[in-house]
Write a protein that holds these residues in place. Structure first.
Motif, PDB file in Angstrom:
ATOM      1  N   TRP A 186      77.555 -13.397 -22.463  1.00  0.00           N
ATOM      2  CA  TRP A 186      78.357 -14.370 -21.720  1.00  0.00           C
ATOM      3  C   TRP A 186      77.985 -14.369 -20.235  1.00  0.00           C
ATOM      4  O   TRP A 186      77.816 -15.419 -19.623  1.00  0.00           O
ATOM      5  CB  TRP A 186      79.834 -14.046 -21.905  1.00  0.00           C
ATOM      6  CG  TRP A 186      80.749 -15.092 -21.327  1.00  0.00           C
ATOM      7  CD1 TRP A 186      81.206 -16.216 -21.942  1.00  0.00           C
ATOM      8  CD2 TRP A 186      81.313 -15.097 -20.020  1.00  0.00           C
ATOM      9  NE1 TRP A 186      82.015 -16.929 -21.101  1.00  0.00           N
ATOM     10  CE2 TRP A 186      82.105 -16.275 -19.910  1.00  0.00           C
ATOM     11  CE3 TRP A 186      81.241 -14.238 -18.924  1.00  0.00           C
ATOM     12  CZ2 TRP A 186      82.814 -16.603 -18.761  1.00  0.00           C
ATOM     13  CZ3 TRP A 186      81.941 -14.569 -17.774  1.00  0.00           C
ATOM     14  CH2 TRP A 186      82.711 -15.727 -17.692  1.00  0.00           C
ATOM     15  N   GLN A 187      77.850 -13.163 -19.657  1.00  0.00           N
ATOM     16  CA  GLN A 187      77.498 -13.080 -18.242  1.00  0.00           C
ATOM     17  C   GLN A 187      76.084 -13.571 -17.988  1.00  0.00           C
ATOM     18  O   GLN A 187      75.811 -14.226 -16.966  1.00  0.00           O
ATOM     19  CB  GLN A 187      77.650 -11.636 -17.749  1.00  0.00           C
ATOM     20  CG  GLN A 187      79.083 -11.167 -17.694  1.00  0.00           C
ATOM     21  CD  GLN A 187      79.325 -10.234 -16.513  1.00  0.00           C
ATOM     22  OE1 GLN A 187      78.742 -10.400 -15.459  1.00  0.00           O
ATOM     23  NE2 GLN A 187      80.177  -9.250 -16.722  1.00  0.00           N
ATOM     24  N   GLU A 189      74.502 -15.856 -19.709  1.00  0.00           N
ATOM     25  CA  GLU A 189      74.526 -17.314 -19.833  1.00  0.00           C
ATOM     26  C   GLU A 189      75.096 -17.940 -18.570  1.00  0.00           C
ATOM     27  O   GLU A 189      74.578 -18.942 -18.072  1.00  0.00           O
ATOM     28  CB  GLU A 189      75.366 -17.711 -21.051  1.00  0.00           C
ATOM     29  CG  GLU A 189      75.430 -19.216 -21.280  1.00  0.00           C
ATOM     30  CD  GLU A 189      76.340 -19.567 -22.447  1.00  0.00           C
ATOM     31  OE1 GLU A 189      76.542 -20.771 -22.684  1.00  0.00           O
ATOM     32  OE2 GLU A 189      76.855 -18.631 -23.097  1.00  0.00           O
ATOM     33  N   ARG A 190      76.151 -17.346 -18.048  1.00  0.00           N
ATOM     34  CA  ARG A 190      76.758 -17.877 -16.822  1.00  0.00           C
ATOM     35  C   ARG A 190      75.811 -17.756 -15.639  1.00  0.00           C
ATOM     36  O   ARG A 190      75.678 -18.668 -14.822  1.00  0.00           O
ATOM     37  CB  ARG A 190      78.062 -17.133 -16.548  1.00  0.00           C
ATOM     38  CG  ARG A 190      78.758 -17.569 -15.264  1.00  0.00           C
ATOM     39  CD  ARG A 190      80.148 -16.956 -15.157  1.00  0.00           C
ATOM     40  NE  ARG A 190      80.737 -17.295 -13.890  1.00  0.00           N
ATOM     41  CZ  ARG A 190      80.681 -16.531 -12.814  1.00  0.00           C
ATOM     42  NH1 ARG A 190      80.052 -15.369 -12.871  1.00  0.00           N
ATOM     43  NH2 ARG A 190      81.246 -16.895 -11.685  1.00  0.00           N
ATOM     44  N   LYS A 191      75.127 -16.623 -15.541  1.00  0.00           N
ATOM     45  CA  LYS A 191      74.186 -16.427 -14.436  1.00  0.00           C
ATOM     46  C   LYS A 191      73.044 -17.432 -14.506  1.00  0.00           C
ATOM     47  O   LYS A 191      72.663 -18.025 -13.479  1.00  0.00           O
ATOM     48  CB  LYS A 191      73.629 -14.999 -14.492  1.00  0.00           C
ATOM     49  CG  LYS A 191      72.644 -14.692 -13.356  1.00  0.00           C
ATOM     50  CD  LYS A 191      72.081 -13.292 -13.485  1.00  0.00           C
ATOM     51  CE  LYS A 191      71.137 -13.195 -14.654  1.00  0.00           C
ATOM     52  NZ  LYS A 191      70.433 -11.891 -14.691  1.00  0.00           N
ATOM     53  N   ASN A 440      81.409 -24.371 -22.749  1.00  0.00           N
ATOM     54  CA  ASN A 440      81.020 -22.972 -22.534  1.00  0.00           C
ATOM     55  C   ASN A 440      81.960 -22.252 -21.576  1.00  0.00           C
ATOM     56  O   ASN A 440      81.878 -21.029 -21.431  1.00  0.00           O
ATOM     57  CB  ASN A 440      79.576 -22.877 -22.034  1.00  0.00           C
ATOM     58  CG  ASN A 440      79.371 -23.563 -20.687  1.00  0.00           C
ATOM     59  OD1 ASN A 440      80.299 -23.819 -19.923  1.00  0.00           O
ATOM     60  ND2 ASN A 440      78.118 -23.877 -20.382  1.00  0.00           N
ATOM     61  N   HIS A 442      82.096 -22.286 -18.323  1.00  0.00           N
ATOM     62  CA  HIS A 442      81.529 -21.851 -17.054  1.00  0.00           C
ATOM     63  C   HIS A 442      81.835 -22.791 -15.899  1.00  0.00           C
ATOM     64  O   HIS A 442      81.857 -22.354 -14.748  1.00  0.00           O
ATOM     65  CB  HIS A 442      80.008 -21.694 -17.166  1.00  0.00           C
ATOM     66  CG  HIS A 442      79.582 -20.675 -18.171  1.00  0.00           C
ATOM     67  ND1 HIS A 442      80.230 -19.474 -18.322  1.00  0.00           N
ATOM     68  CD2 HIS A 442      78.570 -20.670 -19.094  1.00  0.00           C
ATOM     69  CE1 HIS A 442      79.638 -18.774 -19.283  1.00  0.00           C
ATOM     70  NE2 HIS A 442      78.644 -19.486 -19.763  1.00  0.00           N
ATOM     71  N   SER A 457      82.897 -23.901 -10.325  1.00  0.00           N
ATOM     72  CA  SER A 457      82.966 -22.687 -11.129  1.00  0.00           C
ATOM     73  C   SER A 457      84.401 -22.466 -11.581  1.00  0.00           C
ATOM     74  O   SER A 457      85.344 -22.593 -10.793  1.00  0.00           O
ATOM     75  CB  SER A 457      82.491 -21.481 -10.307  1.00  0.00           C
ATOM     76  OG  SER A 457      82.753 -20.267 -10.985  1.00  0.00           O
TER      77      SER A 457
END
Length: 526
Positions: A186-187, A189-191, A440, A442, A457
């Motif tokens: 998850w992190q 993908e967000r990054k 997602n 995000h 965000s």
């Protein structure tokens, strides 16, 4: 020394690099710095708006006397008579604000004391109207569907939150391997999304119609884009080259909104809903291969302009909002009207469903939003706070937040559990025409009449990217399911495709339907 570092890394498989942590969290740190800034801007805006309605003396001598009475400087460096008068106006506004707060506190204490002495003597009576057997079956089906969805969503969210909390508290040894992989993915993908969003630019711009384009949506296969306009026509376009595929004609007035069903009609067809000013909504069954219309149905019942159409997450029901002050729920299979829901005092602009499918949120020109329980038909809560009509609303994938966009240029984030606004984004310099959470989780996407689209965000509501390029009012926007592309339409009769600059030819035209974790192609499911 290098060999020792490699041995340490092998002994700590859960260790994450400090640089990656910094990249992942830089939006979060920026959020902390913008919270107070947004709050100060909104407070100052409200204070000036109230001050404009306060009458102050025109005579400068009287203004000086009032300032001296309040023991504030009579004049400041470089201040003329007009500036001094405006300063007095703001001081009076602050005094009124303070007096109102004291009056509310006193009234609350008085009410609390009275209720303790006399008790609550208020009696209310609830009236119910018996519904049809078809409506009862639909409510039961929605209840069963939403319970399963909520159970899965909550279980996954708990795992992710526990893993992220362990990351932040440096207790990585307590993380289960599966939870670690979930949080790490998850992190990551967000990054990656935040990085790529910084380079989003216009990939293509197309002249879309003879009249202003009002709505735009990506098809479920992400290979097509649908647009609607005031001409009454709906057009389908290729994402890869921007060429027009087909024109859907049927509405006799302006088309306001489009929506694709989350579930396919068959392996080859998908369902499209449209709402128009001819007081009707339409359902279109469209072939994925040649974009031909297989069937079309007209949904009649509203007595005024239909402003929006939105599918239930199950794909079995459709909600429409109208200027007749009602929203209606339709059965997609039978094309029958299930319920006419009243409750608003002015025209409605939008209806949105909560991700589990148990709740619906309606909003309109009465400056308020209402939360409805689809399982019982009750109005659960009202959300007031916007100073002007609410034009758009959308629910977050987390299940308990939703966003509203208004003519007052702001976006408000509401918490269903707390039944109040938890954050206000001073988002645009003109009215907000569309807001949309991506699936997602995000980012939040918004468009406005200030000619921009913006990505926010969801952690801290910090601006990620402003998409600037339109030459007129942006009417609507939509993000693809993978978040790689954003489509927006404009009053100047054009629509644009936004994304990271690279060859679109890498996208093979073999995906016909995306549903969850599977992709249906000509060869079957992957």
């Amino acid at each position: 020394m290098q060999q020792q570092q490699q041995e340490d890394e092998q002994q700590q498989p859960w260790r994450m690099e400090e640089d990656d942590d910094a990249e992942i969290g830089y939006i979060d740190r920026a959020a902390e710095n913008t919270l107070e800034q947004h709050k100060r801007v909104l407070e100052e805006f409200e204070r000036k708006r109230e001050a404009r309605g306060i009458v102050v003396p025109v005579d400068d001598a009287q203004v000086r006397k009032q300032l001296r009475k309040r023991q504030v400087p009579v004049t400041l460096f470089g201040e003329d008579a007009y500036d001094r008068r405006e300063r007095l106006r703001l001081i009076l506004a602050l005094e009124l604000e303070k007096a109102d707060k004291e009056e509310e506190e006193e009234e609350q204490r008085r009410t609390t004391g009275t209720s303790k002495v006399l008790g609550d003597e208020k009696h209310t009576e609830t009236f119910y109207t018996e519904g049809t057997a078809r409506l009862r079956a639909a409510r039961k089906e929605i209840c069963i569907y939403s319970l399963h969805r909520a159970k899965e969503r909550i279980a996954q969210e708990k795992r992710r939150i526990q893993a992220l909390r362990a990351f932040s508290e440096q207790e990585k040894d307590k993380i289960d391997k599966d939870d670690f992989e979930l949080a790490s993915a998850w992190q990551e993908e967000r990054k990656e999304f935040i990085k790529s969003a910084q380079y989003m630019t216009v990939l293509s711009s197309q002249f879309g119609d003879e009249r202003p384009i009002t709505g735009i949506r990506f098809a479920p296969n992400q290979q097509l884009v649908a647009t609607c306009s005031w001409s009454g026509n709906i057009r389908l376009w290729n994402v890869s080259d921007g060429n027009e595929r087909t024109v859907l004609q049927g509405h006799t007035e302006r088309v306001s909104s489009l929506a694709f069903s989350p579930r396919p009609v068959s392996s080859r067809c998908f369902l499209l809903a449209s709402a128009a000013a001819d007081n009707t909504a339409r359902l279109w069954t469209i072939d994925c291969n040649d974009c031909s219309v297989q069937k079309t149905w007209v949904l009649r019942g509203h007595t005024a302009r239909v402003t929006s159409a939105e599918f239930h997450p199950s794909g079995k029901y459709l909600a429409t909002a109208s200027f007749d002050h009602t929203w209606r729920l339709w059965d997609v299979e039978t094309r029958k009207e299930l319920v006419v829901q009243e409750g608003h005092s002015k025209p409605l602009y939008k209806v949105s469903f909560q991700v589990d499918g148990s709740l619906a949120i309606s909003a309109g020109a009465d400056c308020g939003a209402r939360l409805w329980d689809l399982r019982t038909g009750r109005s659960v809560a009202s959300f007031l706070g916007h100073g002007k009509p609410i034009l758009t609303v959308d629910c977050s994938p987390d299940g308990y937040h939703f966003a509203t966009g208004s003519e007052d240029h702001s976006i408000r984030i509401w918490d269903i559990r707390k039944k109040r606004c938890v954050y206000t984004i001073p988002a645009h310099s003109a009215l907000v025409s569309h807001v949309e959470f991506h699936e997602n989780g995000h980012f939040l996407l918004s468009s406005s009449f200030d000619k921009t689209c913006k990505l926010w965000s969801t952690q801290g509501w910090v601006l990620i990217k402003a998409l600037i390029g339109h030459e007129d009012k942006v009417m609507c926007c939509n993000a693809s399911r993978d978040g790689r592309y954003i489509a927006s339409c404009c009053y100047d009769r054009t629509w644009k495709l936004w994304g990271v600059e690279k060859s679109l030819s890498q996208e093979e035209d073999n995906g016909l339907w995306c549903d969850g974790d599977r992709m249906e192609t000509q060869d079957g499911f992957l």
